[in-house]
Design an enzyme around this catalytic site. Structure first.
Site, PDB file in Angstrom:
ATOM      1  N   TYR A   1      -3.702   9.759   4.684  1.00 26.67           N
ATOM      2  CA  TYR A   1      -4.203   8.773   3.728  1.00 26.67           C
ATOM      3  C   TYR A   1      -3.387   8.789   2.437  1.00 26.67           C
ATOM      4  CZ  TYR A   1      -7.505   7.276   0.017  1.00 26.67           C
ATOM      5  OH  TYR A   1      -8.108   6.706  -1.066  1.00 26.67           O
TER       6      TYR A   1
ATOM      7  N   HIS B   1      -0.017   7.244   3.012  1.00 27.22           N
ATOM      8  CA  HIS B   1       0.023   5.892   3.582  1.00 27.22           C
ATOM      9  C   HIS B   1       0.473   4.877   2.520  1.00 27.22           C
ATOM     10  CE1 HIS B   1      -1.267   2.181   5.503  1.00 27.22           C
ATOM     11  NE2 HIS B   1      -1.319   2.874   6.634  1.00 27.22           N
TER      12      HIS B   1
END
Length: 111
Positions: free
Chosen positions: A80, A83
């Site tokens: 995450y 990303h």
């Protein structure tokens, strides 16, 4: 009590924030919608919840908003953070944030 070890198991990613005075309600609404949209953009992000402070005691230290993201494990949090959609979002968030506190934890039950 010892902290949970290892990368397995659900991880909650908490962000407490206080936003700049010049951050309009419309800008915050758009920011929160973009944050919630990361669930669809980032495969490792499984859920997102948010709210505003309703503390009865004066213990919030100025933080007005809390954001909670759920991941299957610590590897998911790492994915995450790296990303591209999250990296882009962070720039938008930081432009409006005056102060933040970020913590990841593994929920534990005491039975």
């Amino acid at each position: 009590m010892a902290a949970a070890a290892g990368s397995g198991g659900v991880v909650k990613h908490l962000v407490l924030a206080r936003f700049k005075e010049e951050a309009t309600p419309e800008a915050l609404d758009q920011l929160i919608r973009r944050y919630a949209g990361l669930v669809d953009a980032v495969p490792s992000m499984k859920a997102f919840h948010w709210g505003t402070d309703v503390t009865v005691l004066d213990t919030h230290e100025g933080f007005t908003h809390v954001f909670e993201s759920t991941f299957e494990n610590t590897e998911g949090v790492k994915e995450y953070i790296a990303h591209p959609s999250h990296v882009e979002f962070v720039d938008e968030f930081l432009a409006l944030a005056e102060k933040m506190l970020i913590m990841d934890y593994k929920p534990a039950a005491t039975n």
